[in-house]
Design a protein around this motif. Structure first.
Motif, PDB file in Angstrom:
ATOM      1  N   PRO B  11       0.819  -1.212   0.000  1.00  0.00           N
ATOM      2  CA  PRO B  11       0.000   0.000   0.000  1.00  0.00           C
ATOM      3  C   PRO B  11       0.854   1.262   0.000  1.00  0.00           C
ATOM      4  O   PRO B  11       0.543   2.226  -0.702  1.00  0.00           O
ATOM      5  CB  PRO B  11      -0.776  -0.102   1.322  1.00  0.00           C
ATOM      6  CG  PRO B  11      -0.807  -1.551   1.631  1.00  0.00           C
ATOM      7  CD  PRO B  11       0.456  -2.128   1.087  1.00  0.00           C
ATOM      8  N   GLN B  12       1.950   1.235   0.769  1.00  0.00           N
ATOM      9  CA  GLN B  12       2.813   2.405   0.827  1.00  0.00           C
ATOM     10  C   GLN B  12       3.400   2.724  -0.550  1.00  0.00           C
ATOM     11  O   GLN B  12       3.442   3.873  -0.969  1.00  0.00           O
ATOM     12  CB  GLN B  12       3.956   2.175   1.813  1.00  0.00           C
ATOM     13  CG  GLN B  12       3.533   2.135   3.264  1.00  0.00           C
ATOM     14  CD  GLN B  12       3.175   0.735   3.720  1.00  0.00           C
ATOM     15  OE1 GLN B  12       2.877  -0.144   2.912  1.00  0.00           O
ATOM     16  NE2 GLN B  12       3.174   0.510   5.024  1.00  0.00           N
ATOM     17  N   ALA B  15       0.844   4.154  -2.755  1.00  0.00           N
ATOM     18  CA  ALA B  15       0.525   5.532  -2.379  1.00  0.00           C
ATOM     19  C   ALA B  15       1.566   6.500  -2.933  1.00  0.00           C
ATOM     20  O   ALA B  15       1.229   7.556  -3.483  1.00  0.00           O
ATOM     21  CB  ALA B  15       0.455   5.657  -0.855  1.00  0.00           C
ATOM     22  N   ARG B  37       1.350  11.536   3.241  1.00  0.00           N
ATOM     23  CA  ARG B  37       0.866  11.459   4.620  1.00  0.00           C
ATOM     24  C   ARG B  37      -0.599  11.803   4.768  1.00  0.00           C
ATOM     25  O   ARG B  37      -1.237  11.424   5.747  1.00  0.00           O
ATOM     26  CB  ARG B  37       1.695  12.384   5.503  1.00  0.00           C
ATOM     27  CG  ARG B  37       3.008  11.727   5.871  1.00  0.00           C
ATOM     28  CD  ARG B  37       3.311  11.978   7.307  1.00  0.00           C
ATOM     29  NE  ARG B  37       3.835  13.334   7.452  1.00  0.00           N
ATOM     30  CZ  ARG B  37       4.294  13.814   8.607  1.00  0.00           C
ATOM     31  NH1 ARG B  37       4.296  13.032   9.671  1.00  0.00           N
ATOM     32  NH2 ARG B  37       4.751  15.027   8.689  1.00  0.00           N
ATOM     33  N   THR B  39      -2.939  10.677   2.993  1.00  0.00           N
ATOM     34  CA  THR B  39      -3.738   9.463   2.856  1.00  0.00           C
ATOM     35  C   THR B  39      -3.184   8.322   3.706  1.00  0.00           C
ATOM     36  O   THR B  39      -3.915   7.419   4.078  1.00  0.00           O
ATOM     37  CB  THR B  39      -3.794   9.010   1.384  1.00  0.00           C
ATOM     38  OG1 THR B  39      -2.467   8.878   0.891  1.00  0.00           O
ATOM     39  CG2 THR B  39      -4.528  10.026   0.543  1.00  0.00           C
ATOM     40  N   SER B  40      -1.878   8.359   3.982  1.00  0.00           N
ATOM     41  CA  SER B  40      -1.267   7.313   4.803  1.00  0.00           C
ATOM     42  C   SER B  40      -0.459   7.971   5.907  1.00  0.00           C
ATOM     43  O   SER B  40       0.765   8.024   5.844  1.00  0.00           O
ATOM     44  CB  SER B  40      -0.333   6.438   3.960  1.00  0.00           C
ATOM     45  OG  SER B  40      -0.935   6.104   2.734  1.00  0.00           O
ATOM     46  N   ILE B  43       2.918   6.571   7.444  1.00  0.00           N
ATOM     47  CA  ILE B  43       4.094   6.252   6.640  1.00  0.00           C
ATOM     48  C   ILE B  43       5.301   7.037   7.145  1.00  0.00           C
ATOM     49  O   ILE B  43       5.166   8.155   7.641  1.00  0.00           O
ATOM     50  CB  ILE B  43       3.834   6.555   5.145  1.00  0.00           C
ATOM     51  CG1 ILE B  43       4.813   5.794   4.269  1.00  0.00           C
ATOM     52  CG2 ILE B  43       3.919   8.050   4.880  1.00  0.00           C
ATOM     53  CD1 ILE B  43       4.498   5.859   2.792  1.00  0.00           C
TER      54      ILE B  43
END
Lengths: 146, 146
Positions: B11-12, B15, B37, B39-40, B43
């Motif tokens: 996923p990272q 992204a 960051r 959306t995640s 991370i």
DNA sequence: AGTGATACTGAGATTCGTTCTCAAATGACG
DNA sequence: CGTCATTTGAGAACGAATCTCAGTATCACT
């Protein structure tokens, strides 16, 4: 640096310029520093960096950013010329191959930029590295990635 | 990185690639990080740097070193293209102006290098900066020297 | 020579971008 | 479900370059 009313030619500055002129291998600031220290042991790194920047801004030296995280390199050869950088050993050699005249005008017209110059670097494997096995070049990049 | 036997599309990584694909302004790693960051949030910057390097090494992104001490910028447009960098605001715009075919062969022949590619950047003042007074550009370089 | 103004220097701290370290988490696959 | 390699995140570490600032050198003028 923006409004130098008086620029002095100090021993330190002469030493840096001398080292840079004598070197033909595009030294980094650290290498220049190390070299200058042999004749001027008391010089500080800040002075070397400052002087290098000064030389660049007065057109007496060129600063090369040869990509990656590598440190900037300096070149006392101020004639327009380009470089080929070896992806094996990281060395840069001089080239004097002018970019066609019409090209810059074309770019300027298309982009709307007022073009003041350009930097062109070729990447590849130098003859030495080709000789010692071009196939075994590490993928990560030049010899000194960081 | 030299011998990846198994590469996961985590996923990272998705992204980061997504952000890079969506951006059209050649973001720095820090900018990509900041964007990802949103959306995640969990991370880490190391992951972003690692992923960016991975994308570059697998040919899914380009790394631009736009000179000076400036941070590297990344570009998801992997077609061969060059850039014009504004000395006023530091921005880079895409150009697609091929270097004449014969030129690379010529360089290869003269230098003995096995040429694998090249980086070409034009320097100049972008239309915006020209509009707001090209005469007042600071001498030290782009807007964010370091 | 003496004086004040200005430019320059060196040491060390600081900043910033980037990479490294390592324990913990994750995913692939039998 | 267990194993094992890969990936992650936090923070430390690193290297290049810049900044700070007190001290020094040099200039212009008397």
């Amino acid at each position: 640096m923006t409004d130098q009313t008086d620029l002095r030619l100090t021993p330190q500055r002469m030493a840096v310029l001398e080292v840079l002129r004598a070197a033909h291998d595009h030294p980094t600031a650290a290498e220049v520093y190390e070299q200058v220290r042999r004749t001027s042991p008391r010089i500080g790194s800040a002075t070397v960096y400052r002087t290098l920047a000064l030389l660049v801004s007065t057109g007496q030296a060129l600063e090369l950013s040869l990509g990656g995280g590598a440190a900037a390199r300096y070149d006392a050869n101020t004639c327009r010329h380009d470089h080929a950088v070896c992806e094996g050993c990281g060395r840069a050699v001089d080239l004097d191959h002018p970019v066609p005249d019409g090209m810059m005008a074309e770019i300027a017209r298309r982009s709307g930029f007022a073009i003041t110059g350009y930097d062109l670097q070729f990447r590849g494997i130098c003859p030495d590295c080709q000789a010692q096995g071009a196939g075994s070049i590490r993928v990560g990049g030049p010899a000194s990635p960081q």
